[in-house]
Design an enzyme around this catalytic site. Structure first.
Site, PDB file in Angstrom:
ATOM      1  N   VAL A 111       8.463   8.313   2.238  1.00 58.32           N
ATOM      2  CA  VAL A 111       8.420   8.666   3.670  1.00 58.32           C
ATOM      3  C   VAL A 111       9.724   9.355   4.097  1.00 58.32           C
ATOM      4  O   VAL A 111       9.698  10.358   4.821  1.00 58.32           O
ATOM      5  CB  VAL A 111       8.132   7.414   4.535  1.00 58.32           C
ATOM      6  CG1 VAL A 111       7.998   7.810   6.003  1.00 58.32           C
ATOM      7  CG2 VAL A 111       6.878   6.688   4.064  1.00 58.32           C
TER       8      VAL A 111
ATOM      9  N   GLU B 226       2.405   0.198  -1.821  1.00 58.37           N
ATOM     10  CA  GLU B 226       3.669  -0.463  -1.493  1.00 58.37           C
ATOM     11  C   GLU B 226       4.463  -0.704  -2.775  1.00 58.37           C
ATOM     12  O   GLU B 226       3.900  -0.660  -3.874  1.00 58.37           O
ATOM     13  CB  GLU B 226       3.388  -1.805  -0.810  1.00 58.37           C
ATOM     14  CG  GLU B 226       2.678  -1.680   0.518  1.00 58.37           C
ATOM     15  CD  GLU B 226       3.438  -0.824   1.511  1.00 58.37           C
ATOM     16  OE1 GLU B 226       4.594  -1.121   1.824  1.00 58.37           O
ATOM     17  OE2 GLU B 226       2.866   0.183   1.969  1.00 58.37           O
TER      18      GLU B 226
ATOM     19  N   GLY C 112       1.061   8.420   2.383  1.00 55.16           N
ATOM     20  CA  GLY C 112       1.543   9.647   1.758  1.00 55.16           C
ATOM     21  C   GLY C 112       2.703  10.237   2.530  1.00 55.16           C
ATOM     22  O   GLY C 112       2.907   9.937   3.708  1.00 55.16           O
TER      23      GLY C 112
ATOM     24  N   VAL D  64       1.089   1.690  11.191  1.00 61.51           N
ATOM     25  CA  VAL D  64      -0.363   1.466  11.074  1.00 61.51           C
ATOM     26  C   VAL D  64      -1.063   2.802  10.851  1.00 61.51           C
ATOM     27  O   VAL D  64      -0.912   3.736  11.642  1.00 61.51           O
ATOM     28  CB  VAL D  64      -0.939   0.788  12.346  1.00 61.51           C
ATOM     29  CG1 VAL D  64      -2.443   0.577  12.193  1.00 61.51           C
ATOM     30  CG2 VAL D  64      -0.247  -0.539  12.614  1.00 61.51           C
TER      31      VAL D  64
ATOM     32  N   THR E 211      11.715  11.201   2.411  1.00 63.67           N
ATOM     33  CA  THR E 211      11.717  12.591   1.951  1.00 63.67           C
ATOM     34  C   THR E 211      10.888  13.450   2.907  1.00 63.67           C
ATOM     35  O   THR E 211      11.293  14.557   3.297  1.00 63.67           O
ATOM     36  CB  THR E 211      11.135  12.673   0.518  1.00 63.67           C
ATOM     37  OG1 THR E 211      11.898  11.795  -0.307  1.00 63.67           O
ATOM     38  CG2 THR E 211      11.180  14.076  -0.043  1.00 63.67           C
TER      39      THR E 211
ATOM     40  N   LYS F 138      -1.194  -4.806   9.477  1.00 62.78           N
ATOM     41  CA  LYS F 138      -1.542  -3.720  10.402  1.00 62.78           C
ATOM     42  C   LYS F 138      -2.532  -4.218  11.457  1.00 62.78           C
ATOM     43  O   LYS F 138      -2.435  -3.839  12.631  1.00 62.78           O
ATOM     44  CB  LYS F 138      -2.136  -2.548   9.625  1.00 62.78           C
ATOM     45  CG  LYS F 138      -1.105  -1.868   8.732  1.00 62.78           C
ATOM     46  CD  LYS F 138      -1.760  -0.940   7.734  1.00 62.78           C
ATOM     47  CE  LYS F 138      -0.735  -0.216   6.887  1.00 62.78           C
ATOM     48  NZ  LYS F 138      -1.330   0.477   5.735  1.00 62.78           N
TER      49      LYS F 138
ATOM     50  N   LYS G  26       5.685  -2.001   8.595  1.00 63.14           N
ATOM     51  CA  LYS G  26       4.701  -2.926   9.183  1.00 63.14           C
ATOM     52  C   LYS G  26       4.952  -4.370   8.796  1.00 63.14           C
ATOM     53  O   LYS G  26       4.637  -5.280   9.555  1.00 63.14           O
ATOM     54  CB  LYS G  26       3.270  -2.542   8.823  1.00 63.14           C
ATOM     55  CG  LYS G  26       2.956  -2.493   7.349  1.00 63.14           C
ATOM     56  CD  LYS G  26       2.912  -1.090   6.887  1.00 63.14           C
ATOM     57  CE  LYS G  26       2.956  -0.966   5.399  1.00 63.14           C
ATOM     58  NZ  LYS G  26       2.681   0.368   4.929  1.00 63.14           N
TER      59      LYS G  26
ATOM     60  N   LYS H 134      19.616   3.172  -2.198  1.00 62.08           N
ATOM     61  CA  LYS H 134      20.092   2.110  -3.085  1.00 62.08           C
ATOM     62  C   LYS H 134      20.855   2.742  -4.253  1.00 62.08           C
ATOM     63  O   LYS H 134      21.902   2.288  -4.652  1.00 62.08           O
ATOM     64  CB  LYS H 134      18.875   1.329  -3.596  1.00 62.08           C
ATOM     65  CG  LYS H 134      19.204  -0.037  -4.073  1.00 62.08           C
ATOM     66  CD  LYS H 134      18.063  -1.017  -4.037  1.00 62.08           C
ATOM     67  CE  LYS H 134      16.792  -0.539  -4.670  1.00 62.08           C
ATOM     68  NZ  LYS H 134      15.738  -1.539  -4.665  1.00 62.08           N
TER      69      LYS H 134
ATOM     70  N   ILE I 258      17.497   5.521   7.046  1.00 67.34           N
ATOM     71  CA  ILE I 258      17.654   4.390   6.119  1.00 67.34           C
ATOM     72  C   ILE I 258      16.458   4.417   5.172  1.00 67.34           C
ATOM     73  O   ILE I 258      15.345   4.052   5.545  1.00 67.34           O
ATOM     74  CB  ILE I 258      17.742   3.064   6.905  1.00 67.34           C
ATOM     75  CG1 ILE I 258      18.979   3.115   7.808  1.00 67.34           C
ATOM     76  CG2 ILE I 258      17.750   1.872   5.968  1.00 67.34           C
ATOM     77  CD1 ILE I 258      19.303   1.820   8.506  1.00 67.34           C
TER      78      ILE I 258
END
Ligand SMILES: NC(=O)C1=CN([C@@H]2O[C@H](COP(=O)(O)OP(=O)(O)OC[C@H]3O[C@@H](n4cnc5c(N)ncnc54)[C@H](OP(=O)(O)O)[C@@H]3O)[C@@H](O)[C@H]2O)C=CC1
Ligand SMILES: N[C@@H](CC=O)C(=O)O
EC number: 1.1.1.3
Length: 431
Positions: free
Chosen positions: A16, A192, A304, A134, A18, A207, A107, A47, A11
Site C-alpha cells: 500500500v 495479510e 492491491g 474496509v 508503494t 471489517k 483494520k 523495517k 509509516i
C-alpha cells in the site's frame, strides 16, 4: 491560515505504501488543484532500509527511526500503512498527541482500538480517517457515514475480503486447489502478512465490526462478530452449490431489527440471482439496505496496491481540505444505538446441509421427525448413493428459514445418531 505545502510522514512502504508514493507523485497536479497545497512525502519509515523495492526513493527519505517522523514538527500528516497492533498503535497515539493528523489502512487496529484512537484524535483536534481499512478501493465508509446519513441502514451483506474471494473464485471456476490459489493471492499483495487472518475470516470480521459500528451507530467490537473461515470448504461443496443454483462466498452479514443486532462472517451459499454472486476474484462488494432507499450495492477491487492507495489518498485529500478550512478533529462517529446482540435463537436464515447417512428405509422419515421437533422445515432435498459397499447415501438438504439455535440443536442430535455417519457440511444460504 491556508497552508501552501503539506508534509507527510509515511509509516510503511510495502504494497500500500508503494501505491501511495506512486499516486502522490502522479496526481500532484490534481491534488494541488483540489486542496490548494502541494503534498510532499517527507520521510518513510521501514523495517529494512536495504531491501530491494519496486519503487526507488531518495535514500535519505527512508528511515528506521520512528521519532524522525513522529517528532518532526514539519510533518503535518502521518499515513500509517505498516499494519498490526503494535507498534502501529503507539505511533498513531504519539502522532495525535503531537497534533499530527492520521490516515490509516489498518483494520486490525481500528476494529480493536478505533474508539480509543478516535477519542484521542478529537481531544487533540486532529483528524483520523481509515477508509482503506474496509474493502480496499471501494469508498464504503464515506458512503455509509455521509451518503446514508439521511437513512436508516438495517442490513449490510459484504464480500469484504479480496484474498478469500480470489481463492473461492479460482476453486470454483478453474478447480485450482486452495493452497495454490492462496499463493497467487499472496503474490499479488492481496493477503495479510499472516494470511490465516484472511482464510479464517478474522480480517473480514474486523471489517464487519467497523462497518456495523458506523452503519448502525453503535460500538461493535471484533469479539461481537461471529467468525468462520473457508479452510474446510471442498470442491464438492462448491459443485453441489452450483447444482442448486448457489455460489459460495465468504460473506459478512450485519443485520438489525427490533430484537437486536447480529454480525457474523461465514462461508455462505449466495443464490446465483443475488448481485453478490457475480462478485469474483479480488473484487469486494457491500450490499446495503436502507429503510428509505431500499437496496444498494457498492463494488470494486478490495485489495492491491493502487486500489487501496486511492482510498488512502482520498482520506488524505479530506484531511488537507479540513486543515485548510480549520475544521479538523470532528470526524468521530456518532454512537447512539444501544448495542443489543441477538441470541442464536433470534438469528434466522436458510441452511444447506450435506450428510452421509445409512441407506435404509426410514432414515429420511427419522430426519424429518427431528427437524419438525426443532421447527425446521425443508425447502429442498435430494439423495445420491455414496459408498455402496458400506450401504451409505449422501443427503443434500436445504431448509426454509430456521433459527441458528434450532440448526445447532439438530446438528447435535445428528451427531449422536447411528443413522447419520457424517455431517459433511452446513452452510447458511442467503438471497
Ligand atoms: N495489501 C492490501 O491490499 C491491503 C492492505 N491493507 C492494510 O494496509 C496495511 C499495509 O498493508 P501492506 O502494504 O499490504 O503491508 P506490507 O507487508 O506489504 O508492508 C508493510 C510495510 O511496513 C513496514 N513495517 C512493518 N513493520 C514495521 C516496523 N515494526 N517498523 C517499521 N516498518 C515496519 C515494512 O517495512 P519493510 O518494507 O522494510 O519490510 C513494509 O514496508 C495493513 O494494515 C493492511 O491490513 C488494507 C487494505 C488492502
Ligand atoms: N487481506 C485483505 C487486504 C485488504 O484489506 C484482503 O484480502 O481483503
Amino acid at each position: 491560515m491556508r497552508k501552501k505545502d503539506v508534509k507527510i510522514g509515511l509509516i510503511g512502504f510495502g504494497t500500500v505504501g508503494t501505491g501511495v508514493v506512486r499516486l502522490v507523485k502522479s496526481y500532484q497536479d490534481d491534488l494541488l488543484k483540489q486542496t490548494g497545497t502541494t503534498i510532499q512525502i517527507e520521510r518513510i519509515l521501514v523495517k529494512d532500509p536495504l531491501k530491494n523495492r519496486p519503487l526507488s526513493v531518495e535514500g535519505k527519505r527512508l528511515t528506521t527511526d520512528p521519532t524522525a517522523i513522529l517528532d518532526d514538527p514539519n510533518i503535518d500528516i502521518i499515513i500509517e500503512v505498516m499494519g498490526g497492533i503494535e507498534p502501529a498503535k503507539s505511533y498513531i497515539q504519539r502522532a495525535l498527541e503531537k497534533g499530527k493528523h492520521v490516515v490509516t489502512a489498518n483494520k486490525d487496529l481500528m476494529a480493536l482500538h478505533g474508539d480509543e484512537l478516535l477519542h484521542l484524535a478529537e481531544a487533540s483536534g486532529c483528524d483520523l480517517y481509515y477508509e482503506a481499512s474496509v474493502a480496499g478501493g471501494v469508498p464504503i465508509l464515506k458512503t455509509i457515514t455521509d451518503g446514508f446519513s439521511s437513512d436508516r441502514i438495517t442490513k449490510m451483506i459484504g464480500i469484504v475480503n479480496g484474498t478469500t474471494n480470489y481463492i473461492l473464485t479460482k476453486m470454483s471456476r478453474e478447480n485450482v486447489p486452495f493452497e495454490r490459489a492462496l499463493e497467487e493471492a499472496q503474490s499479488f499483495g492481496y493477503a495479510e502478512q499472516d494470511p490465516s487472518s484472511d482464510v479464517d475470516g478474522l480480517d473480514a470480521a474486523r471489517k464487519m465490526a467497523i462497518l456495523a459500528s458506523l452503519g448502525f451507530h453503535t460500538g461493535m467490537n471484533v469479539d461481537d462478530v461471529t467468525c468462520k473461515g473457508i479452510r474446510n470448504i471442498t470442491v464438492d461443496d462448491l459443485a453441489y452449490g452450483k447444482q442448486l443454483g448457489y455460489t459460495m462466498k465468504l460473506v459478512g452479514i450485519a443485520k438489525r431489527d427490533e430484537r437486536g443486532i447480529e454480525v457474523g462472517v461465514e462461508p455462505t451459499f449466495v443464490k446465483d440471482t443475488h448481485p453478490l454472486a457475480a462478485v469474483n476474484g479480488v473484487y469486494n462488494a457491500i450490499y446495503v439496505y436502507g429503510e428509505a432507499v431500499g437496496e444498494t450495492m457498492f463494488y470494486g477491487p478490495g485489495a492491491g496496491e493502487l486500489p487501496t492507495a486511492t482510498a488512502v489518498l482520498s482520506d488524505l485529500v479530506t484531511v488537507v481540505k479540513n486543515i485548510q478550512l480549520g475544521i479538523t478533529g470532528k470526524n468521530k462517529s456518532h454512537t447512539y444505538t444501544e448495542k443489543i446482540l441477538k441470541e442464536d435463537g433470534d438469528i434466522y436464515a436458510n441452511f444447506f446441509l450435506r450428510l452421509i447417512v445409512q441407506d435404509k428405509c426410514g432414515v429420511l422419515a427419522k430426519l424429518a421427525d427431528w427437524m419438525a421437533k426443532e421447527e425446521i422445515s425443508l425447502e429442498k432435498v435430494f439423495q445420491k448413493p455414496y459408498a455402496t459397499d458400506k450401504n451409505e447415501a449422501e443427503l443434500i438438504l436445504v431448509t426454509h428459514s430456521a433459527s441458528k439455535k434450532s440448526i445447532e440443536q439438530l446438528l447435535s442430535k445428528l451427531k449422536q445418531s447411528d443413522l447419520i455417519h457424517e455431517i459433511k457440511s452446513c452452510f447458511r444460504v442467503e438471497g
